[in-house]
Design a protein around this motif. Structure first.
Motif, PDB file in Angstrom:
ATOM      1  N   ILE A  46       0.822  -1.204   0.000  1.00  0.00           N
ATOM      2  CA  ILE A  46       0.000   0.000   0.000  1.00  0.00           C
ATOM      3  C   ILE A  46       0.860   1.261   0.000  1.00  0.00           C
ATOM      4  N   LYS A  47       2.088   1.151   0.487  1.00  0.00           N
ATOM      5  CA  LYS A  47       2.973   2.305   0.533  1.00  0.00           C
ATOM      6  C   LYS A  47       3.500   2.694  -0.837  1.00  0.00           C
ATOM      7  N   PHE A  48       3.336   1.789  -1.818  1.00  0.00           N
ATOM      8  CA  PHE A  48       3.816   2.072  -3.170  1.00  0.00           C
ATOM      9  C   PHE A  48       2.721   2.668  -4.056  1.00  0.00           C
ATOM     10  N   ILE A  49       1.543   2.909  -3.474  1.00  0.00           N
ATOM     11  CA  ILE A  49       0.427   3.488  -4.238  1.00  0.00           C
ATOM     12  C   ILE A  49       0.225   4.922  -3.746  1.00  0.00           C
ATOM     13  N   PRO A  50       0.282   5.942  -4.621  1.00  0.00           N
ATOM     14  CA  PRO A  50       0.309   5.840  -6.093  1.00  0.00           C
ATOM     15  C   PRO A  50       1.690   5.991  -6.721  1.00  0.00           C
ATOM     16  N   GLU A  51       2.774   6.126  -5.900  1.00  0.00           N
ATOM     17  CA  GLU A  51       4.076   6.475  -6.456  1.00  0.00           C
ATOM     18  C   GLU A  51       4.559   5.484  -7.512  1.00  0.00           C
ATOM     19  N   MET A  52       4.286   4.205  -7.327  1.00  0.00           N
ATOM     20  CA  MET A  52       4.821   3.200  -8.238  1.00  0.00           C
ATOM     21  C   MET A  52       3.870   2.832  -9.358  1.00  0.00           C
ATOM     22  N   VAL A  53       2.694   3.448  -9.415  1.00  0.00           N
ATOM     23  CA  VAL A  53       1.747   3.122 -10.501  1.00  0.00           C
ATOM     24  C   VAL A  53       2.339   3.500 -11.847  1.00  0.00           C
ATOM     25  N   GLY A  54       2.929   4.700 -11.910  1.00  0.00           N
ATOM     26  CA  GLY A  54       3.514   5.157 -13.175  1.00  0.00           C
ATOM     27  C   GLY A  54       4.646   4.278 -13.668  1.00  0.00           C
ATOM     28  N   PRO A  55       5.669   4.000 -12.836  1.00  0.00           N
ATOM     29  CA  PRO A  55       6.759   3.133 -13.304  1.00  0.00           C
ATOM     30  C   PRO A  55       6.290   1.743 -13.715  1.00  0.00           C
ATOM     31  N   ILE A  56       5.357   1.171 -12.974  1.00  0.00           N
ATOM     32  CA  ILE A  56       4.880  -0.166 -13.346  1.00  0.00           C
ATOM     33  C   ILE A  56       4.067  -0.101 -14.637  1.00  0.00           C
TER      34      ILE A  56
ATOM     35  N   ASP B  56      -3.345  -6.475  -8.356  1.00  0.00           N
ATOM     36  CA  ASP B  56      -2.815  -6.585  -6.997  1.00  0.00           C
ATOM     37  C   ASP B  56      -2.880  -5.233  -6.292  1.00  0.00           C
ATOM     38  N   MET B  57      -2.593  -4.159  -7.033  1.00  0.00           N
ATOM     39  CA  MET B  57      -2.678  -2.816  -6.451  1.00  0.00           C
ATOM     40  C   MET B  57      -4.125  -2.451  -6.128  1.00  0.00           C
ATOM     41  N   MET B  58      -5.050  -2.770  -7.066  1.00  0.00           N
ATOM     42  CA  MET B  58      -6.465  -2.514  -6.807  1.00  0.00           C
ATOM     43  C   MET B  58      -6.919  -3.241  -5.547  1.00  0.00           C
TER      44      MET B  58
ATOM     45  N   HIS C 182      -8.464  -3.202   0.069  1.00  0.00           N
ATOM     46  CA  HIS C 182      -8.373  -3.832   1.391  1.00  0.00           C
ATOM     47  C   HIS C 182      -8.183  -2.771   2.480  1.00  0.00           C
ATOM     48  N   PHE C 183      -7.411  -1.727   2.182  1.00  0.00           N
ATOM     49  CA  PHE C 183      -7.116  -0.712   3.200  1.00  0.00           C
ATOM     50  C   PHE C 183      -8.147   0.405   3.219  1.00  0.00           C
ATOM     51  N   ARG C 184      -8.712   0.765   2.037  1.00  0.00           N
ATOM     52  CA  ARG C 184      -9.552   1.968   1.962  1.00  0.00           C
ATOM     53  C   ARG C 184     -10.971   1.686   1.457  1.00  0.00           C
ATOM     54  N   ARG C 185     -11.273   0.464   1.142  1.00  0.00           N
ATOM     55  CA  ARG C 185     -12.590   0.049   0.629  1.00  0.00           C
ATOM     56  C   ARG C 185     -12.892   0.653  -0.734  1.00  0.00           C
ATOM     57  N   CYS C 186     -11.879   1.133  -1.421  1.00  0.00           N
ATOM     58  CA  CYS C 186     -12.008   1.596  -2.802  1.00  0.00           C
ATOM     59  C   CYS C 186     -10.598   1.676  -3.377  1.00  0.00           C
ATOM     60  N   PHE C 187     -10.499   1.888  -4.667  1.00  0.00           N
ATOM     61  CA  PHE C 187      -9.170   2.035  -5.278  1.00  0.00           C
ATOM     62  C   PHE C 187      -9.129   3.302  -6.128  1.00  0.00           C
ATOM     63  N   GLN C 188      -9.689   4.394  -5.588  1.00  0.00           N
ATOM     64  CA  GLN C 188      -9.776   5.648  -6.325  1.00  0.00           C
ATOM     65  C   GLN C 188      -8.398   6.256  -6.573  1.00  0.00           C
ATOM     66  N   THR C 189      -7.509   6.145  -5.608  1.00  0.00           N
ATOM     67  CA  THR C 189      -6.155   6.694  -5.772  1.00  0.00           C
ATOM     68  C   THR C 189      -5.437   6.021  -6.922  1.00  0.00           C
ATOM     69  N   PHE C 190      -5.517   4.704  -6.960  1.00  0.00           N
ATOM     70  CA  PHE C 190      -4.892   3.956  -8.056  1.00  0.00           C
ATOM     71  C   PHE C 190      -5.519   4.337  -9.391  1.00  0.00           C
TER      72      PHE C 190
ATOM     73  N   GLU D 121      -4.406   7.814 -10.612  1.00  0.00           N
ATOM     74  CA  GLU D 121      -2.999   7.837 -11.023  1.00  0.00           C
ATOM     75  C   GLU D 121      -2.784   7.140 -12.352  1.00  0.00           C
ATOM     76  N   ILE D 122      -3.423   6.002 -12.558  1.00  0.00           N
ATOM     77  CA  ILE D 122      -3.190   5.264 -13.804  1.00  0.00           C
ATOM     78  C   ILE D 122      -3.784   6.016 -14.996  1.00  0.00           C
ATOM     79  N   ILE D 123      -4.883   6.717 -14.792  1.00  0.00           N
ATOM     80  CA  ILE D 123      -5.465   7.495 -15.894  1.00  0.00           C
ATOM     81  C   ILE D 123      -4.537   8.646 -16.266  1.00  0.00           C
ATOM     82  N   THR D 124      -4.001   9.325 -15.253  1.00  0.00           N
ATOM     83  CA  THR D 124      -3.084  10.434 -15.521  1.00  0.00           C
ATOM     84  C   THR D 124      -1.823   9.952 -16.224  1.00  0.00           C
ATOM     85  N   LYS D 125      -1.219   8.883 -15.708  1.00  0.00           N
ATOM     86  CA  LYS D 125       0.027   8.381 -16.285  1.00  0.00           C
ATOM     87  C   LYS D 125      -0.193   7.763 -17.656  1.00  0.00           C
ATOM     88  N   LEU D 126      -1.332   7.107 -17.849  1.00  0.00           N
ATOM     89  CA  LEU D 126      -1.609   6.475 -19.136  1.00  0.00           C
ATOM     90  C   LEU D 126      -1.672   7.522 -20.247  1.00  0.00           C
ATOM     91  N   ASP D 127      -2.242   8.662 -19.933  1.00  0.00           N
ATOM     92  CA  ASP D 127      -2.314   9.731 -20.929  1.00  0.00           C
ATOM     93  C   ASP D 127      -0.920  10.148 -21.386  1.00  0.00           C
TER      94      ASP D 127
END
Length: 1078
Positions: free
Chosen positions: A434-444, A465-467, A472-480, A483-489
């Protein structure tokens, strides 16, 4: 010539040439024979008649041998083993004592005999060990330098002559037995290890032959696995015994000659033994000495490099066991820097691959150390792990590993020698994900976009796995998701990603989500969202560098609309400015203004601080939303001014003036703005703006990109752009497209074809007058703006003939098929075109078509007259052409065709319900005369001497036309009005056709008092609301009491038949202007 026996031979030598060969043959050939013939002679000559022959001699050593026959009893006994099987064990043991030269001469026969013994005794293990030892003995002979040239013979035998399909089972059993009993059978094991290369070759070849001729059986080939397990057990024993057997291993290394043995064995020694410090102290000096010896002699350099690499790896592993986080951090940074700098040129493929293999091995070693020392709760370091992941991504995405950019031949060679290093790296994970979200979404994400299908399959599941982790921690995956939408662009725009990635992403993540209890629905929604975004981004990237800027604009709008839909304001604004820049490049200032206006609408007139994403352009110096909105409005007004959209600029100016006056109290800015608005008002009235044409364009066929395919758009043409010019511009941008020759909707075959078909025709915008102008007298200059702006509906009329064609009059059965198109947005807007959302069609009868044509003609005449009254400097040519086209009876027969078609007794009898429409058509024809009269009058005032003959002919034609119409349809006369009224134009824009016709009737009553009764009777054909609007409008402009008098004289039956609202409207209109009556 005598036969020679084996041994030393003494032969005579004679250098003289004898002419008679028979004399030469009779001489003694050997020294003993010569001494026997001349026992008493002491000289070294022999006499032959008159000749004297020398007695010189020389010695030779002779050995007679055969490659088919042998006299060696031990070897012969083995080759003919079937004749006496009781001596087979003895013969196998004696074979290992036979001289090597005799064995290699009969190499194939000997090997055949050994494997025949093994196969014909397959049910027994009696001879297996002896045959194995004999085979090791023969391989050992070949390894000797004396017989090294027999290596190709042995290789050829294995490839072409060896045929023992079950030999692998017995060979593996004996070899395993030697390894398992290494302490007891050390000598035999050492010899077997020396011959290990060819032992394995025999085993593998036997298994291959077995697979070819017998059904494969995995269980029977498990010997390899058991051998390797046994060998590693051997290394464990060595570690346990330490120096005792370490010295034996030293001897074993010194005896090594084959690179395969050395590669395998020394690798095992390095990895397994050197961990033991005592063994390392004994083995490493010997290994380095052996390496130095082979390197100095330039022997087996590849094997030496591999061994050196293994030794260094062990040393690094030993060092890493005591490594610190600071050391790892600096090493990761250094490695990433080296990877990014491309130490070697790009065309040095071998060196780059060798470097990458070193990097990969180190990265995997670091992964092991990280997992072991820095993953638990106490020692976990987030930044250290982040650096590791960034290093791994940098390695995977480096240019030298993008094999898809190489030629197919080069790529195949790299795969063959180095495999695919991108799918060999390790990516450990732990409980701190969980500590790698959202920092590692872009590199992955960057890693998953590498165009290697196996790598994508291995890394895309990390997203799930990130979702799952965030859920599991926040009951949603909005942060992920954000981040993936921003980086994907950014990644797709940078060139990464393709259609295959979109398909894999959708397939893999949907499979994972649907198996999850809580992520099934939300996960599927997320995947669908990302796939939709990918489609638009891939389309955008495809045409991003296309010369066709219109396609680039379309794709940009598709993307920004998507971001607006999902409420991603930052990305939405980013693409708004991309679109604005494209418009400025094309001088589309109106569209650029509308585009910036979308950004301004996101802001408030407040002192709220501006978020970073709201000020994406350096040109805006604003800290609050109010300041930024002010600057945007100023720029938008500037664009609207350049685009001659002064009406839109005034609307924004009024809003801005309200802020300057009541909120900011910036009177200086207010005064400047008001002066600018005044200029805009003046421009509206005085400046003639060209009216652009509108075109419907359909793109049919699967050859078009998805944002155009089988869709229709309404385009706003440029100033003075004709349809032919627009079509030419369109086809230039699409050279493969074929223009359709009809305007009818295309067939399904065309829609589903693989080609490109374009349909283009002109459409007429439908006026939608703003409510503030409706039912009010408005200047034609003001209204003309709305005839081609702020329109969303468009019509196209196509003539359709029904029934038999009348050669004398084609209007009788000429119907009109009218199609109405409704676009997604009004034009102009953020584009010069918009997609058609709905299409409806209706049919107009020939009579209704005639009425519309006459009404449009009258309006055209009236508009032209008013323009010349407002601006006397206008050129006369357009007026000349218009008048001549109407009064000249040779032009399309004028309205004479309508008379022939609709005013006949036959038509009236066949269409009794059209009587009212016929009367209206006659009235429209009658009202054309006063309009034409005014036009001819103006034409006479402005005509030049050169055009005087033309004007005289025009007057003559008009006189004939007037006499005919007034005789048949009555006289209509326009009111004589003041010059002030002339400038304001008696045009009641926004009124319906019945109101306009009523207005004409009222106007005629002002001067035709004698026809008062007839006129008032005509009012019964109009509604009371029509009368109210017409009377009030006439009263306001003329100041005459007569219209009100006329309207007040109407029958109370009419008033009572109207609604109360209409009646009140009528009488209130009279009261508002009662002062006029007085």
């Amino acid at each position: 010539m005598c036969s020679l026996i084996d041994g030393c031979q003494s032969l005579n030598a004679e250098a003289k040439k004898l002419e008679d060969s028979s004399m030469y043959l009779s001489l003694a050939s050997t020294k003993p024979e010569m001494e026997e013939r001349n026992p008493s002679s002491g000289k070294n000559t022999q006499n032959l008649g008159s000749f004297s022959v020398s007695k010189d001699s020389f010695q030779i050593l002779t050995l007679v041998c055969s490659t088919k026959l042998t006299q060696n009893v031990d070897l012969l006994g083995l080759l003919k083993w079937r004749s006496n099987t009781s001596l087979l064990q003895q013969n196998l043991r004696h074979l290992m004592k036979v001289e090597g030269g005799e064995v290699v001469k009969f190499l194939q026969d000997t090997l055949d005999a050994l494997f025949n013994i093994m196969m014909e005794n397959s049910d027994s293990e009696t001879f297996d060990t002896l045959v194995f030892d004999a085979l090791v003995f023969i391989i050992g002979l070949i390894a000797d330098r004396k017989f090294h040239h027999f290596n190709p013979v042995l290789e050829t035998y294995i490839r072409k002559h060896f045929s023992a399909t079950l030999a692998y089972t017995k060979l593996t059993k004996v070899l395993k037995n030697y390894v398992d009993n290494a302490e007891k059978l050390t000598e035999q094991l050492l010899k077997a290890l020396k011959a290990l290369e060819y032992i394995f070759k025999f085993i593998v070849r036997s298994r291959v032959l077995f697979n070819q001729y017998v059904l494969p059986s995995h269980s029977e080939f498990c010997g390899f696995e058991k051998i390797f397990i046994s060998m590693f057990s051997l290394w464990s024993i060595v570690i346990y015994l330490k120096t005792g057997l370490a010295s034996r291993l030293i001897y074993l290394i010194e005896l090594a000659h084959f690179s395969l043995y050395r590669d395998y064995f020394t690798c095992c020694v390095c990895v397994c033994l050197c961990v033991c410090e005592d063994c390392r102290e004994i083995l490493l000096p010997l290994m380095t000495e052996q390496l130095k010896l082979h390197l100095e002699n330039h022997e087996e350099l590849d094997s030496c490099c591999q061994l050196l690499s293994n030794i260094l790896e062990v040393q690094i592993f030993v060092c890493l066991s005591h490594v610190t986080s600071d050391f790892l951090m600096e090493t990761f940074i250094m490695f990433k820097d080296l990877i990014g700098k491309n130490v070697y040129p790009a065309d040095w493929v071998i060196m780059n691959m060798m470097q990458n293999k070193v990097f990969l091995r180190a990265i995997n070693q670091y992964a092991a150390v990280l997992s072991k020392k820095f993953l638990d709760q106490t020692n976990f370091e987030l930044q250290l792990w982040n650096n590791y992941f960034h290093l791994a991504v940098a390695f995977l995405t480096q240019e030298s590993l993008q094999l898809e950019n190489f030629s197919s031949d080069k790529r195949a060679k790299i795969f063959q020698k180095h495999a695919n290093l991108r799918i060999s790296s390790q990516h450990p994970a732990g409980p701190h994900k969980i500590k790698f979200i959202p920092e590692m979404v872009g590199p992955i994400l960057e890693m998953t976009l590498v165009p290697e299908i196996e790598l994508r399959k291995a890394t895309i599941p990390i997203f799930f796995d990130m979702m799952q982790c965030e859920f599991h921690f926040r009951r949603c995956f909005q942060t992920f998701e954000n981040e993936i939408i921003t980086k994907l662009d950014h990644e797709v725009e940078g060139g990464r990603g393709d259609e295959q990635y979109k398909i894999l992403f959708q397939k893999i993540l949907l499979e994972h989500c649907r198996k999850h209890k809580y992520l099934a629905k939300t996960g599927e929604t997320f995947v669908t969202l990302v796939v939709r975004l990918l489609e638009r981004l891939l389309d955008y990237r495809t045409i991003m560098h296309d010369e066709n800027k219109e396609n680039r604009m379309s794709c940009t709008v598709n993307v920004l609309n998507f971001y607006k839909e999902i409420e991603r304001e930052e990305m939405y604004i980013r693409y708004l400015y991309k679109l604005c820049d494209l418009h400025k490049e094309c001088d589309n200032y109106t569209e650029a203004g509308y585009t910036l206006l979308l950004h301004a609408k996101l802001l408030k007139w407040s002192e709220e601080a501006c978020a970073a994403h709201l000020t994406q352009r350096d040109g805006y110096q604003a800290t609050t939303q109010c300041q930024l909105k002010d600057q945007l409005y100023q720029e938008i007004i500037k664009y609207f001014d350049k685009g001659k959209m002064w009406e839109e600029a005034i609307i924004l100016g009024k809003e801005l003036a309200e802020q300057y006056e009541n909120e900011m109290f910036d009177f200086e800015q207010l005064s400047a703005l008001l002066r600018k608005q005044a200029q805009f008002y003046e421009n509206i009235v005085k400046v003639i703006r060209p009216k652009p044409d509108y075109f419907a364009v359909g793109y049919y066929g699967l050859g078009f990109p998805s944002f155009l395919r089988n869709k229709m758009f309404i385009y706003r043409g440029k100033e003075y752009e004709r349809r032919e010019d627009f079509e030419a511009r369109l086809l230039t941008q699409l050279p493969n497209a074929e223009k359709m020759k009809t305007t009818t909707p295309p067939s399904e075959d065309i829609r589903s074809s693989s080609g490109q078909y374009i349909q283009c025709f002109t459409v007429k915008p439908i006026l939608e007058l703003p409510p503030k102008f409706q039912n009010k007298p408005v200047s034609e200059q003001i209204v003309s703006f709305y005839t081609v702006n702020e329109v969303q509906k468009y019509q196209y009329s196509r003539p359709v003939r029904k029934g038999e064609k009348d050669p004398d009059n084609e209007f009788a059965n000429m119907w009109i098929e009218r199609t109405t198109f409704v676009t997604a947005y009004k034009l102009p807007g953020i584009l010069r075109w918009f997609e058609v959302l709905s299409v409806s069609a209706e049919e107009i009868s020939p009579l209704e078509n005639a009425m519309e044509t006459m009404q449009l003609t009258n309006e055209k005449i009236n508009n032209m007259v008013q323009r010349h009254l407002n601006d006397p400097s206008l050129p006369i040519n357009p007026l000349s052409m218009l008048l001549n086209g109407i009064v000249d009876p040779a032009v399309m027969g004028g309205f004479t065709n309508y008379e022939k078609a609709f005013f006949t007794e036959k038509y009236i009898q066949e269409h009794p319900n059209d009587q009212e429409k016929i009367e209206k058509l006659k009235d429209l024809i009658a009202w054309q005369i006063p309009n034409l009269a005014e036009g001819v009058r103006i034409h006479g005032e402005k005509v030049t001497e050169a055009l005087r003959p033309f004007h005289e002919r025009l007057e003559a034609c008009f006189k004939q036309l007037k006499e005919k119409v007034e005789k048949q349809y009555g006289v209509r006369t326009l009111v004589t009005i003041t010059s002030a009224f002339m400038h304001s134009s008696l045009i009641i824009h926004g009124c319906c056709s019945s109101q306009l016709a009523c207005m004409h009737h009222i106007s005629s009553g002002w001067t035709l008092t004698s026809q008062y009764k007839q006129i008032t009777m005509n009012y019964y054909t109009y509604s009371l609301s029509d009368l109210c609007v017409a009377c009030l409008s006439a009263f306001v402009f003329v100041g005459s009491w007569l219209p009100l008098l006329v309207s007040s004289s109407l029958s109370w039956d009419l008033v009572s038949s109207c609604s109360l609202g209409n009646a009140m409207h009528y009488y209130l209109s009279m009261l508002l202007y009662k002062d006029k009556l007085l």
